[in-house]
Design an enzyme around this catalytic site. Structure first.
Site, PDB file in Angstrom:
ATOM      1  N   TYR A 173    -105.195 -16.843  57.294  1.00 52.28           N
ATOM      2  CA  TYR A 173    -106.350 -17.247  56.463  1.00 52.28           C
ATOM      3  C   TYR A 173    -106.314 -16.522  55.116  1.00 52.28           C
ATOM      4  O   TYR A 173    -106.485 -17.136  54.056  1.00 52.28           O
ATOM      5  CB  TYR A 173    -107.654 -16.928  57.198  1.00 52.28           C
ATOM      6  N   ASN A 188    -117.134  -5.924  68.454  1.00 55.24           N
ATOM      7  CA  ASN A 188    -115.710  -5.598  68.574  1.00 55.24           C
ATOM      8  C   ASN A 188    -115.518  -4.178  68.053  1.00 55.24           C
ATOM      9  O   ASN A 188    -115.770  -3.917  66.887  1.00 55.24           O
ATOM     10  CB  ASN A 188    -114.859  -6.564  67.749  1.00 55.24           C
ATOM     11  N   ARG A 216    -110.682  -6.605  67.003  1.00 51.83           N
ATOM     12  CA  ARG A 216    -109.921  -7.851  66.902  1.00 51.83           C
ATOM     13  C   ARG A 216    -108.720  -7.683  65.976  1.00 51.83           C
ATOM     14  O   ARG A 216    -108.804  -6.965  64.979  1.00 51.83           O
ATOM     15  CB  ARG A 216    -110.800  -8.927  66.263  1.00 51.83           C
TER      16      ARG A 216
HETATM   17  N1  NAD Z   1    -119.086 -17.721  55.098  1.00 50.63           N
HETATM   18  C1  NAD Z   1    -118.416 -16.674  54.625  1.00 50.63           C
HETATM   19  O1  NAD Z   1    -118.763 -15.507  54.866  1.00 50.63           O
HETATM   20  C2  NAD Z   1    -117.215 -16.866  53.738  1.00 50.63           C
HETATM   21  C3  NAD Z   1    -116.512 -15.725  53.286  1.00 50.63           C
HETATM   22  C4  NAD Z   1    -115.404 -15.896  52.461  1.00 50.63           C
HETATM   23  C5  NAD Z   1    -115.036 -17.175  52.071  1.00 50.63           C
HETATM   24  N2  NAD Z   1    -115.714 -18.268  52.538  1.00 50.63           N
HETATM   25  C6  NAD Z   1    -115.277 -19.604  52.112  1.00 50.63           C
HETATM   26  O2  NAD Z   1    -116.409 -20.338  51.684  1.00 50.63           O
HETATM   27  C7  NAD Z   1    -116.211 -21.725  51.929  1.00 50.63           C
HETATM   28  C8  NAD Z   1    -117.383 -22.281  52.693  1.00 50.63           C
HETATM   29  O3  NAD Z   1    -117.502 -21.587  53.930  1.00 50.63           O
HETATM   30  P1  NAD Z   1    -118.704 -21.803  54.950  1.00 50.63           P
HETATM   31  O4  NAD Z   1    -119.016 -20.504  55.542  1.00 50.63           O
HETATM   32  O5  NAD Z   1    -119.757 -22.609  54.322  1.00 50.63           O
HETATM   33  O6  NAD Z   1    -117.956 -22.663  56.078  1.00 50.63           O
HETATM   34  P2  NAD Z   1    -118.360 -24.037  56.767  1.00 50.63           P
HETATM   35  O7  NAD Z   1    -117.356 -24.244  57.868  1.00 50.63           O
HETATM   36  O8  NAD Z   1    -119.798 -24.050  57.127  1.00 50.63           O
HETATM   37  O9  NAD Z   1    -118.119 -25.083  55.605  1.00 50.63           O
HETATM   38  C9  NAD Z   1    -116.867 -25.640  55.296  1.00 50.63           C
HETATM   39  C10 NAD Z   1    -117.070 -27.124  55.068  1.00 50.63           C
HETATM   40  O10 NAD Z   1    -115.824 -27.713  54.700  1.00 50.63           O
HETATM   41  C11 NAD Z   1    -115.662 -28.916  55.423  1.00 50.63           C
HETATM   42  N3  NAD Z   1    -114.239 -29.178  55.581  1.00 50.63           N
HETATM   43  C12 NAD Z   1    -113.342 -28.466  56.319  1.00 50.63           C
HETATM   44  N4  NAD Z   1    -112.136 -29.045  56.263  1.00 50.63           N
HETATM   45  C13 NAD Z   1    -112.261 -30.137  55.466  1.00 50.63           C
HETATM   46  C14 NAD Z   1    -111.367 -31.137  55.037  1.00 50.63           C
HETATM   47  N5  NAD Z   1    -110.088 -31.144  55.440  1.00 50.63           N
HETATM   48  N6  NAD Z   1    -111.812 -32.114  54.207  1.00 50.63           N
HETATM   49  C15 NAD Z   1    -113.122 -32.138  53.817  1.00 50.63           C
HETATM   50  N7  NAD Z   1    -114.020 -31.216  54.210  1.00 50.63           N
HETATM   51  C16 NAD Z   1    -113.594 -30.228  55.018  1.00 50.63           C
HETATM   52  C17 NAD Z   1    -116.335 -28.653  56.754  1.00 50.63           C
HETATM   53  O11 NAD Z   1    -116.670 -29.845  57.479  1.00 50.63           O
HETATM   54  C18 NAD Z   1    -117.549 -27.866  56.312  1.00 50.63           C
HETATM   55  O12 NAD Z   1    -118.626 -28.716  55.994  1.00 50.63           O
HETATM   56  C19 NAD Z   1    -114.866 -21.826  52.636  1.00 50.63           C
HETATM   57  O13 NAD Z   1    -113.885 -22.096  51.673  1.00 50.63           O
HETATM   58  C20 NAD Z   1    -114.665 -20.437  53.208  1.00 50.63           C
HETATM   59  O14 NAD Z   1    -113.304 -20.128  53.392  1.00 50.63           O
HETATM   60  C21 NAD Z   1    -116.799 -18.142  53.357  1.00 50.63           C
END
Ligand code: NAD
Length: 327
Positions: free
Chosen positions: A151, A212, A286
């Site tokens: 990731y 964890n 983990r």
């Molecule tokens: N939540 C956190 O703490 C965190 C930390 C660092 C980075 N991020 C990044 O922030 C972004 C949003 O994360 P989140 O926590 O809202 O996650 P989330 O899983 O709730 O949202 C991700 C969204 O992307 C959509 N998605 C996934 N694959 C797809 C595809 N192939 N085509 C179209 N849509 C797709 C999913 O259906 C979902 O709605 C991501 O890029 C994640 O890597 C989040």
């Protein structure tokens, strides 16, 4: 903040997810035309249901691994907030190929579609995981270590592509390295749930959360409203120096897992006093988890006037209120 977006259209990829749906909400609240591209792999229809009747909102059900879907979504769009990705370190360890397909190939598709559509700015979700094995605290944007998971590699590659698309094609990009975001609509279910919604749900169900390790690992937990603020600042800044770079998005303080469990317990026991008596359990650390994470937010403060309003206590208070009503 929203003046520069009047009469503009913003595409939010992953708009049905946790962060994406909060971004759609603030844009719509400010009467900005909003397009959501999502394949609902981890996002939920119920996250965007309230928006469907809003004439400013358009849903495109599609996959960023498909260039044609990305091109359709970018049609007549001025700005992009790219959130779509597969999150979670353990998921990427279990299935690195799918994580790479979505987070790297999908990201590249979106960049190509954005440049072809002459989008004005591409703001994307990067990650604190890019700091990898670099141990110094606080994390400063210029100094990163080696990635500790598939990731983390994908999120670092995003930054490299963001940079190259500016240099090669003149597409303005900004990467936002989110640090452990939490808040309303973050999914508490499934094997890859984040710690805060998972623990909240377990406490509400009167189950013992499992930490964890010994609970001394710490994180810069960041409330969603701070993240939303940063996205809008990145989208609307007129400071040319602030473009084509990456920023930490955090509060700038760290909380151990044990402290977090106590804060959650204290907040939830205001709704049900018996939650105070639930034990915390422990198991092994983990693979791929870094021990400590703390951001310097000086760069965002200086270049974007970022001013996070919610610390862990205020943020947890809001999040817990929402979960109590909505779980
Ligand atoms: N939540 C956190 O703490 C965190 C930390 C660092 C980075 N991020 C990044 O922030 C972004 C949003 O994360 P989140 O926590 O809202 O996650 P989330 O899983 O709730 O949202 C991700 C969204 O992307 C959509 N998605 C996934 N694959 C797809 C595809 N192939 N085509 C179209 N849509 C797709 C999913 O259906 C979902 O709605 C991501 O890029 C994640 O890597 C989040």
């Amino acid at each position: 903040m929203f003046q520069n977006l009047q009469n503009k259209t913003v595409l939010v990829t992953g708009g049905a997810g946790f962060i994406g749906s909060n971004l759609c909400e603030i844009l719509l609240d400010n009467n900005i035309k909003t397009v959501c591209l999502d394949n609902f792999s981890t996002g939920k229809r119920k996250n965007i249901e309230p928006f469907l009747s809003n004439p400013d909102f358009k849903l495109i059900e599609g996959d960023i691994r498909n260039l044609a879907d990305c091109k359709t979504a970018c049609n007549n769009v001025d700005y992009i907030l790219h959130e779509a990705a597969l999150g979670s370190v353990p998921r990427s360890i279990n299935d690195p190929i799918t994580t790479n397909d979505v987070n790297v190939s999908g990201f590249l598709n979106m960049l190509v579609a954005a440049k072809d559509a002459k989008v004005k700015r591409f703001v994307y979700a990067a990650s604190s995981s890019t700091y990898g094995d670099h141990e110094a605290l606080p994390k400063v944007e210029d100094v990163i270590g080696k990635p500790l998971s598939p990731y983390a590699i994908t999120k670092y590659v995003n930054e490299l592509y963001g940079d190259i698309f500016q240099k090669s094609y003149g597409l303005d990009t900004i990467g936002l390295r989110y640090f452990n975001v939490f808040g309303k609509r973050q999914d508490p279910d499934g094997a890859y749930a984040a710690v805060i919604p998972l623990f909240v749900k377990q406490f509400i169900n009167k189950e013992s959360p499992i930490i964890n390790g010994d609970g001394s690992y710490s994180r810069d937990f960041t409330y969603i409203d701070n993240v939303v603020q940063m996205n809008i600042l990145a989208l609307t800044t007129t400071n040319q120096e602030a473009l084509n770079t990456v920023y930490n998005v955090a509060y700038g303080d760290r909380t151990t897992l044990l402290q977090l469990a106590t804060i959650l317990k204290n907040n939830l026991s205001e709704f049900d006093a018996s939650i105070q008596d639930i034990d915390i359990k422990h198991r092994d650390n983990r693979v791929g988890d870094i021990p400590h994470s703390l951001a310097s937010i000086e760069k965002a403060k200086k270049l974007l006037n970022y001013n996070p309003k919610f610390d862990i206590n205020n943020g947890i208070k809001e999040a817990v209120k929402w979960y109590w009503k909505n779980l």
